[in-house]
Scaffold this active site. Structure first.
Site, mmCIF file in Angstrom:
data_model
loop_
_atom_site.group_PDB
_atom_site.id
_atom_site.type_symbol
_atom_site.label_atom_id
_atom_site.label_comp_id
_atom_site.label_asym_id
_atom_site.label_seq_id
_atom_site.Cartn_x
_atom_site.Cartn_y
_atom_site.Cartn_z
ATOM 1 N N ASP A 43 24.731 4.689 -2.527
ATOM 2 C CA ASP A 43 24.529 3.506 -1.708
ATOM 3 C C ASP A 43 23.387 2.690 -2.319
ATOM 4 O O ASP A 43 22.281 3.208 -2.491
ATOM 5 C CB ASP A 43 24.164 3.953 -0.283
ATOM 6 C CG ASP A 43 24.288 2.817 0.711
ATOM 7 O OD1 ASP A 43 24.645 1.698 0.292
ATOM 8 O OD2 ASP A 43 24.019 3.041 1.901
ATOM 9 N N ASP A 136 28.629 -2.301 -2.394
ATOM 10 C CA ASP A 136 27.394 -1.575 -2.683
ATOM 11 C C ASP A 136 27.425 -0.095 -2.335
ATOM 12 O O ASP A 136 26.390 0.545 -2.283
ATOM 13 C CB ASP A 136 26.211 -2.262 -1.991
ATOM 14 C CG ASP A 136 26.360 -2.276 -0.480
ATOM 15 O OD1 ASP A 136 27.454 -1.949 0.004
ATOM 16 O OD2 ASP A 136 25.392 -2.602 0.207
ATOM 17 N N GLU A 137 28.566 0.466 -2.049
ATOM 18 C CA GLU A 137 28.604 1.907 -1.847
ATOM 19 C C GLU A 137 29.940 2.505 -2.283
ATOM 20 O O GLU A 137 30.963 1.826 -2.269
ATOM 21 C CB GLU A 137 28.286 2.281 -0.394
ATOM 22 C CG GLU A 137 29.152 1.609 0.622
ATOM 23 C CD GLU A 137 28.813 2.055 2.049
ATOM 24 O OE1 GLU A 137 28.548 3.251 2.279
ATOM 25 O OE2 GLU A 137 28.832 1.192 2.937
#
Lengths: 420, 372
Positions: A43, A136-137
């Site tokens: 993350d 973003d993860e």
């Protein structure tokens, strides 16, 4: 206990000093299962804000908020801004009030997408099993890659973190666990720049005192209905008889029992990208009539549409979801002529699907609606057959702006006022 | 099979059928043309399974028979043989190849059995409707530029051929749209057309039909069913599946109450648009139209390439307004206007605009504006 230095990548038996015997760094990851766990959740820390800070080094020590834009809410804020109480999804005006000196940057998604791709490519070099959850993860499974990567997964992940910091210029946090569910929880434990481990042995202990809302799929309505039956913590669920959970909550009850024991059988699936945006709500009292269901449907449509526009996405297919009182799940899907991102189109289609499904005799406990088959929203050319989508988009984008400026309640569509 | 045929006759017939054959085929026999010699003629057939073209040429048939041979290769050979040559085609059981001979040239081509060649059935087709070739060509020419190439909306990847009843008169109508523009052309329905199912004829079929229309004399026979369409152009015939989908309710998007009427010299307009579009951005090709009494100002502003402005005299006496369009769409439409003037009917900058040809009331064009 195995230990791993996150600065010099020394590995060995955990030292008593709690410092790396090789370089003296205190950044040690220590865990009994450290060399065995393979499922990780990566993350990025305050992703958009971090990218902006990287590009504008003079902002390093300033509170930075990425937001405004279409929706007028905080998209991401840096950790300095968070100390002022700013949170993502907060209306901009409120964030400004909390932190007047914040530097506000309009999001530039193409840039974030580019950086995201760079990070995902680095992950893909380590294992084919990378499942992105958003920009973003992502989850990754490093099982069986020790020889290839010259190291057990935790070590490989620590190296990956350092590589991303060095080459992309942002920090990421990693959670390592026996499964996806625990890995995702772990990555959040030591943000930013963390490497946290939840092992199979302590999973149940760790979860037992956590509130049920930590479980995926448990929203505010479900929390309330769980509380009514006496389940406040994950531990309460772990102690319950799975059979009775199944009786109350259908197949999801069994899933709850599994999760409460730290079990999650879902594999990391690289082909499962974000397929759609949806929202659903569980009613306090079961509903039977179409007008009542429609009243519940409208706010969900608004919610989904707002999210779609914020992400500059449009969807080609509308999916309506209904759950009957006996926990039977019904989903109905319709493909649109033109990808949509407005509540108007979503509601109009949802309404037709609803009318075709609901007989007026069966009772429902849940309704949900979503858009899938996502495409990037192209707003340049209006379409002859969009059924008013372009016009609605203009109106709803204007509402987005007003809400961004004056708060969520600044504009309320007439349809949404009818609530019980 | 053994026959002799004039190069010109074979070239023409092969030319008609070979273009339906795809360049790359996973099913080998689809690369081949079916040759059937019988009586005094050679029949040729080619197919891509969605469309089939048949043609015939007069030949001196020694021994009748059937065989298939590579269509593109055969076509290239015949094309390169000298004009006026007599070509001999021979296939006997002894040599498992097709011999092609003319003058001093000899070719041997691999063959596949005729029995394996897929033939399209004509089942369920309607009775023949006879249409003037020129009239059918007009329907196609006026509309086919608007056919969509976007595969997600497959039902727009063709020309919607159907009949409508307007003011008590049945008309045969063709409509094409890609969602950004729409083209409609119609004509009095020929006898027997009323009540036929509306069909979406695929782009490739339209293209082939238009090509065959070039060599058609006088009339074309049309047959239609729910699933297929067949055109007969004298000797040549084209049978094609139609697109299985429903064409959108296009009447809903043709504006009826647009009240800002602008008349402009079509040729001058097209030239001006073409000139200013020189510097428009590659993707949107956006042109801004400023309309005021007596004149229209065409403007293109491009961040990189600069600015272009051109003024045209028009006939208009309402409120001034501005509206944007894709230059290519404007040029496509202007290219189809037969008369001297083009008539624009605007509503507002966000609503569809109607373009009419004052000399041909049987065509209508709808353009969706761009935001400028």
């Amino acid at each position: 206990m195995t230990a791993l230095c996150r600065d010099c990548f020394w590995t060995g038996e955990a030292p008593v000093s709690r410092r790396c015997p090789a370089c003296g760094s205190p950044r040690l990851a220590v865990h009994a299962e450290l060399s065995k766990l393979t499922v990780a959740h990566l993350d990025c820390d305050a992703f958009y804000a971090s990218v902006e800070k990287r590009d504008r080094p003079e902002l390093r020590d300033a509170p930075v908020i990425v937001g405004g834009g279409v929706r007028g809410v905080v998209t991401t804020c840096c950790y300095i801004a968070r100390t002022y109480g700013v949170r993502s999804a907060m209306p901009m005006f409120k964030a400004r009030r909390l932190c007047p000196e914040a530097v506000i940057i309009k999001p530039e998604f193409s840039k974030y997408r580019h950086e995201s791709r760079r990070i995902m490519e680095k992950m893909a070099r380590l294992t084919p099993l990378v499942q992105p959850l958003s920009l973003d993860e992502a989850w990754m499974d490093l099982a069986g890659t020790e020889a290839l990567n010259h190291g057990f997964p935790a070590l490989v992940l620590a190296r990956l973190q350092a590589e991303i910091e060095r080459e992309v210029g942002i920090t990421v946090s990693v959670g390592l666990a026996p499964n996806k569910f625990l890995a995702k929880i772990a990555s959040d434990l030591d943000k930013p720049r963390g490497l946290s481990v939840i092992g199979a042995a302590e999973a149940m202990d760790f979860l037992s005192c956590k509130p049920v809302s930590i479980l995926p799929g448990v929203g505010p309505a479900f929390v309330a209905s769980l509380a009514k039956r006496g389940f406040a913590t994950v531990g309460d669920l772990a102690e319950a008889d799975p059979k009775s959970l199944a009786q109350h909550f259908g197949t999801y009850g069994l899933r709850l029992a599994d999760l409460a024991h730290g079990r999650d059988a879902r594999a990391v699936d690289p082909d499962q990208e974000r397929k759609g945006v949806s929202a659903e709500t569980t009613f306090n009292h079961d509903l039977v009539a179409i007008p009542e269901l429609e009243d519940r449907l409208w706010p969900l449509c608004e919610k989904v549409a707002t999210q779609m526009r914020a992400g500059a996405l449009a969807g080609r297919a509308v999916v309506l979801k209904l759950k009957t009182t006996d926990f039977r799940l019904v989903t109905r899907r319709r493909t649109l002529t033109v990808p949509a991102q407005t509540a108007k189109t979503l509601f109009a289609t949802g309404r037709e699907l609803l009318a075709a499904e609901v007989t007026g005799t069966r009772a429902y406990r849940l309704i949900g609606i979503g858009l899938s088959d996502l495409v990037e929203a192209a707003d340049a050319h209006a379409d002859l057959f969009d059924g008013g989508e372009a016009r609605a988009r203009k109106a709803e984008a204007a509402m987005d702006r007003l809400r961004g400026k004056f708060g969520k309640e600044a504009v309320v569509s007439g349809r949404a006022l009818k609530r019980d | 099979m053994k026959l002799t045929i004039e190069r010109a006759a074979l070239l023409k017939a092969l030319g008609h059928v070979q273009s339906v054959v795809e360049r790359r085929n996973t099913i080998p026999i689809l690369s081949n043309v079916l040759l059937s010699a019988d009586g005094g003629s050679l029949a040729l057939a080619a197919t891509d399974l969605d469309m089939e073209i048949l043609d015939e040429a007069i030949a001196a048939v020694g021994t009748g028979g059937q065989i298939t041979a590579p269509a593109h290769t055969l076509y290239e050979i015949v094309r390169k043989l000298p004009d006026g040559a007599d070509i001999e085609l021979r296939f006997s059981g002894e040599d498992p190849r097709l011999a092609v001979a003319a003058g001093r040239s000899r070719f041997n081509l691999p063959v596949l059995p005729a029995g394996d060649f897929p033939v399209m059935s004509n089942e369920g087709l309607s009775d023949k409707i006879t249409v003037e070739a020129a009239a059918l060509a007009r329907l196609i020419d006026r509309t086919r530029f608007a056919i969509s190439t976007e595969e997600t909306r497959y039902y727009l990847n063709g020309l919607y051929l159907h009949t409508v009843v307007e003011n008590g008169e049945t008309r045969l109508r063709a409509v094409a749209t890609d969602g950004h523009r729409l083209a409609l052309a119609d004509m009095p329905a020929p006898e027997g057309a009323a009540g036929l199912p509306g069909v979406i004829v695929p782009r490739k079929t339209i293209q082939e039909a238009r090509r065959l229309l070039e060599d058609a004399d006088g009339t074309v026979d049309l047959q239609i069913s729910q699933a297929k369409v067949r055109f007969e152009f004298g000797r040549a015939a084209l049978t094609s599946k139609v697109i299985d989908g429903s064409f959108p309710d296009y009447m809903r998007v043709i504006p009826k109450d647009n009240n800002k009427l602008v008349s402009v010299d079509n040729a001058l307009f097209a030239e001006a648009v073409d000139r200013v579009a020189t510097i428009s951005a590659e993707k949107s090709r956006s042109v801004k139209m400023g309309v005021e009494p007596g004149r229209m100002v065409l403007t293109v502003r491009n961040m990189e390439a600069g600015q272009a402005v051109e003024e045209i005299e028009i006939d208009y006496d309402g409120e001034p307004f501005e509206i944007g369009f894709n230059a290519r769409y404007l040029l496509d439409v202007a290219g189809q206007i037969g008369g001297e003037m083009a008539e624009f009917r605007f509503a507002d900058p966000a609503s569809p605009t109607l373009v009419l040809d004052p000399t041909d009331r049987g065509v209508q064009y709808v353009l969706m504006p761009l935001r400028v």
